[in-house]
Design an enzyme around this catalytic site. Structure first.
Site, PDB file in Angstrom:
ATOM      1  CG  ASP A   9      -1.761   1.128   1.427  1.00  0.00           C
ATOM      2  OD1 ASP A   9      -1.647   2.093   0.641  1.00  0.00           O
ATOM      3  OD2 ASP A   9      -2.586   1.103   2.361  1.00  0.00           O
ATOM      4  CB  ILE A  10       1.456   3.861  -2.540  1.00  0.00           C
ATOM      5  CG1 ILE A  10       2.696   4.643  -2.953  1.00  0.00           C
ATOM      6  CG2 ILE A  10       0.211   4.732  -2.572  1.00  0.00           C
ATOM      7  CD1 ILE A  10       2.737   5.007  -4.416  1.00  0.00           C
ATOM      8  CG  ASN A  23      -9.915  13.431 -10.596  1.00  0.00           C
ATOM      9  OD1 ASN A  23      -9.832  14.643 -10.407  1.00  0.00           O
ATOM     10  ND2 ASN A  23     -10.514  12.609  -9.740  1.00  0.00           N
ATOM     11  CB  VAL A  32      -3.822   4.825  -5.623  1.00  0.00           C
ATOM     12  CG1 VAL A  32      -3.604   5.755  -6.778  1.00  0.00           C
ATOM     13  CG2 VAL A  32      -2.650   4.885  -4.675  1.00  0.00           C
ATOM     14  CG  ASP A  33      -7.152  10.826  -6.186  1.00  0.00           C
ATOM     15  OD1 ASP A  33      -6.464  11.445  -5.341  1.00  0.00           O
ATOM     16  OD2 ASP A  33      -7.881  11.381  -7.022  1.00  0.00           O
ATOM     17  N   GLY A 118      -5.697   1.235 -13.107  1.00  0.00           N
ATOM     18  CA  GLY A 118      -6.877   0.818 -12.354  1.00  0.00           C
ATOM     19  C   GLY A 118      -8.126   1.324 -13.059  1.00  0.00           C
ATOM     20  CE1 TYR A 120      -9.545   8.336 -14.868  1.00  0.00           C
ATOM     21  CE2 TYR A 120      -7.314   9.159 -15.107  1.00  0.00           C
ATOM     22  CZ  TYR A 120      -8.639   9.375 -14.771  1.00  0.00           C
ATOM     23  OH  TYR A 120      -9.055  10.612 -14.358  1.00  0.00           O
TER      24      TYR A 120
HETATM   25  N1  AR6 Z   1      -1.286   1.543  -3.054  1.00  0.00           N
HETATM   26  C1  AR6 Z   1      -0.692   1.268  -4.236  1.00  0.00           C
HETATM   27  N2  AR6 Z   1      -1.379   1.077  -5.379  1.00  0.00           N
HETATM   28  C2  AR6 Z   1      -2.723   1.168  -5.316  1.00  0.00           C
HETATM   29  C3  AR6 Z   1      -3.433   1.455  -4.132  1.00  0.00           C
HETATM   30  C4  AR6 Z   1      -2.637   1.646  -2.959  1.00  0.00           C
HETATM   31  N3  AR6 Z   1      -3.207   1.933  -1.773  1.00  0.00           N
HETATM   32  N4  AR6 Z   1      -4.754   1.477  -4.415  1.00  0.00           N
HETATM   33  C5  AR6 Z   1      -4.891   1.187  -5.722  1.00  0.00           C
HETATM   34  N5  AR6 Z   1      -3.666   0.995  -6.267  1.00  0.00           N
HETATM   35  P1  AR6 Z   1      -6.277   3.801  -9.757  1.00  0.00           P
HETATM   36  P2  AR6 Z   1      -5.976   5.238 -12.294  1.00  0.00           P
HETATM   37  C6  AR6 Z   1      -3.294   0.663  -7.644  1.00  0.00           C
HETATM   38  O1  AR6 Z   1      -7.624   3.320 -10.143  1.00  0.00           O
HETATM   39  O2  AR6 Z   1      -6.186   3.995 -13.047  1.00  0.00           O
HETATM   40  C7  AR6 Z   1      -9.320   7.816  -9.219  1.00  0.00           C
HETATM   41  O3  AR6 Z   1     -10.697   7.927  -9.002  1.00  0.00           O
HETATM   42  C8  AR6 Z   1      -4.337  -0.001  -8.506  1.00  0.00           C
HETATM   43  O4  AR6 Z   1      -4.356  -1.418  -8.282  1.00  0.00           O
HETATM   44  O5  AR6 Z   1      -6.101   4.274  -8.362  1.00  0.00           O
HETATM   45  O6  AR6 Z   1      -4.851   6.130 -12.674  1.00  0.00           O
HETATM   46  C9  AR6 Z   1      -8.699   9.147  -9.650  1.00  0.00           C
HETATM   47  O7  AR6 Z   1      -9.315  10.237  -8.996  1.00  0.00           O
HETATM   48  C10 AR6 Z   1      -3.816   0.329  -9.883  1.00  0.00           C
HETATM   49  O8  AR6 Z   1      -2.825  -0.637 -10.292  1.00  0.00           O
HETATM   50  O9  AR6 Z   1      -5.789   5.025 -10.706  1.00  0.00           O
HETATM   51  C11 AR6 Z   1      -8.964   9.135 -11.119  1.00  0.00           C
HETATM   52  O10 AR6 Z   1     -10.266   9.554 -11.387  1.00  0.00           O
HETATM   53  C12 AR6 Z   1      -3.111   1.669  -9.704  1.00  0.00           C
HETATM   54  O11 AR6 Z   1      -3.002   1.867  -8.304  1.00  0.00           O
HETATM   55  C13 AR6 Z   1      -8.808   7.700 -11.496  1.00  0.00           C
HETATM   56  O12 AR6 Z   1      -9.118   6.949 -10.324  1.00  0.00           O
HETATM   57  C14 AR6 Z   1      -3.869   2.835 -10.293  1.00  0.00           C
HETATM   58  O13 AR6 Z   1      -5.264   2.645 -10.103  1.00  0.00           O
HETATM   59  C15 AR6 Z   1      -7.378   7.375 -11.893  1.00  0.00           C
HETATM   60  O14 AR6 Z   1      -7.334   6.053 -12.370  1.00  0.00           O
END
Ligand code: AR6
Length: 361
Positions: A9-10, A23, A32-33, A118, A120
């Protein structure tokens, strides 16, 4: 080791900066946001409001607030629309601009999630390739400790062809260690030889039914066969070398052999340690102490960076006090890449990671 893959978990990372896959509003969201905003606390949202948004591919920085990380770099990845809409370039800029911002702010360590992979929808293996390419490019001219933090069980899917190549090589080559036979009860021995991610090999039932002494003999015979095979392989690949030549380098330490090989290959020190994914400070220690004993993954990383053929790779690794055997997955994976002439440390680390092994360097 300048680029490290880890699972986790980052928000828990104690680094100078973590990167947020945000976003364009920068006002929080899911994935993750959402996790970062929750962990950092509401003060983060106040600061984000002042930034007035961020374009896709760009990056902005804030404080880390309640996170262990000092800063958060917010970047906006592209939404995946099939791959022909500039997604790669935009994703590449996310990493490039985030790293530049980290550098400007004096960060020595940065952790990235796999941006866009994720919500996106960017395919994880492709997203990983872009991340590694962009980070590698940055590390060519800069010193920084960069983490890619992979989240969840299906964190990374290795390219299918590579995965099955490595997997079948492990199946063909693996030979259980003696202890697996000698100490094992029938029940215990029936367990997979590898941990949860492996589960690939089971001891043959016929071997399990034998009495303990017979099992040891069988295992010794298997080990002897492997040993013999290795001698044959080595004899086939090794360039003819005179006895004088061998004796000349007999007393060389690991450090001396490494430095000699770097010269012989016409590489600079920096070319070698960067290609090995080794930290400059660690390289300096090895250079200044002829009796330095590196860890096995470090010795392996140098053998890879120098693109040594198998016999020479073994020799260098042995100078550090280790060997490459057929009794564990790590060694077999390294052998697979060396014998196939694939000397990319980052690719090898992806394979090691996918098979739940310690990474090199
Ligand atoms: N630690 C590390 N990686 C993580 C964590 C965590 N706690 N949680 C998720 N991931 P995503 P995107 C991974 O969906 O695709 C948001 O609503 C996850 O498994 O977080 O860039 C924003 O506001 C995946 O591999 O980001 C935007 O609207 C990676 O992080 C949108 O989602 C990215 O997944 C951005 O989508």
């Amino acid at each position: 080791m300048p680029l490290i893959y880890i699972k986790g978990d980052i928000t828990k990372m104690t680094v100078d900066a973590i990167v947020n896959a945000a976003n364009s509003s920068l006002l929080g969201g899911g994935g993750v946001d959402g996790a970062i905003h929750r962990a950092a606390g509401e003060e983060l949202l106040f600061e984000c409001r002042l930034l007035g948004g961020c374009k896709t591919g760009q990056a902005e920085i804030t404080k880390g607030y309640k996170l262990p990380a000092k800063h958060i770099i917010h970047t906006v990845g592209p939404v995946w629309r099939g791959g022909d809409n500039g997604e790669r370039e935009l994703l590449y800029s996310c990493y490039k601009n985030s790293l530049a911002l980290a550098k400007e702010n004096g960060c020595e360590s940065v952790a990235f999630p796999l941006i866009s992979s994720g919500i996106y929808g960017y395919p994880k293996d492709k997203a990983m390739q872009v991340a590694v390419d962009a980070i590698k490019e940055f590390l060519r001219d800069n010193d920084m400790l960069v983490y890619i933090v992979l989240f969840g069980d299906n964190a990374l899917r290795l390219d299918d062809r590579l995965y099955s190549g490595v997997d079948s090589f492990i199946k063909q080559t693996y030979s259980p260690p003696l202890s697996a036979f000698a100490g094992a009860s029938d029940n215990a021995a029936a367990q997979p030889m590898f941990g949860k991610a492996g589960g690939l090999f089971h001891l043959k039932k016929s071997a399990l039914k034998k009495a303990p002494v017979e099992r040891e003999v069988a295992a010794a015979a298997a080990a002897a066969t492997v040993f013999k095979q290795e001698i044959i392989e080595d004899a086939e690949c090794e360039p003819p070398e005179s006895l004088d030549e061998r004796l000349k380098y007999l007393d060389e330490s690991f450090s001396q052999m490494l430095l000699r090989l770097i010269d012989e290959k016409g590489m600079t020190d920096a070319e070698c340690y960067k290609k090995a994914n080794i930290d400059r400070k660690l390289f300096s220690k090895i250079r200044s102490d002829i009796n330095y004993h590196p860890k096995k993954p470090t010795a392996v990383a140098f053998a890879i960076a120098l693109e040594l053929p198998m016999p020479q790779a073994r020799e260098l690794i042995e100078k550090a006090g280790y060997s490459l055997t057929h009794t564990n997955k790590f060694d077999i994976i390294i052998e697979y890449f060396i014998t196939n002439g694939r000397y990319d440390v980052f690719e090898i680390n992806e394979a090691l990671f996918a098979f739940d092994q310690v990474l090199i360097a």
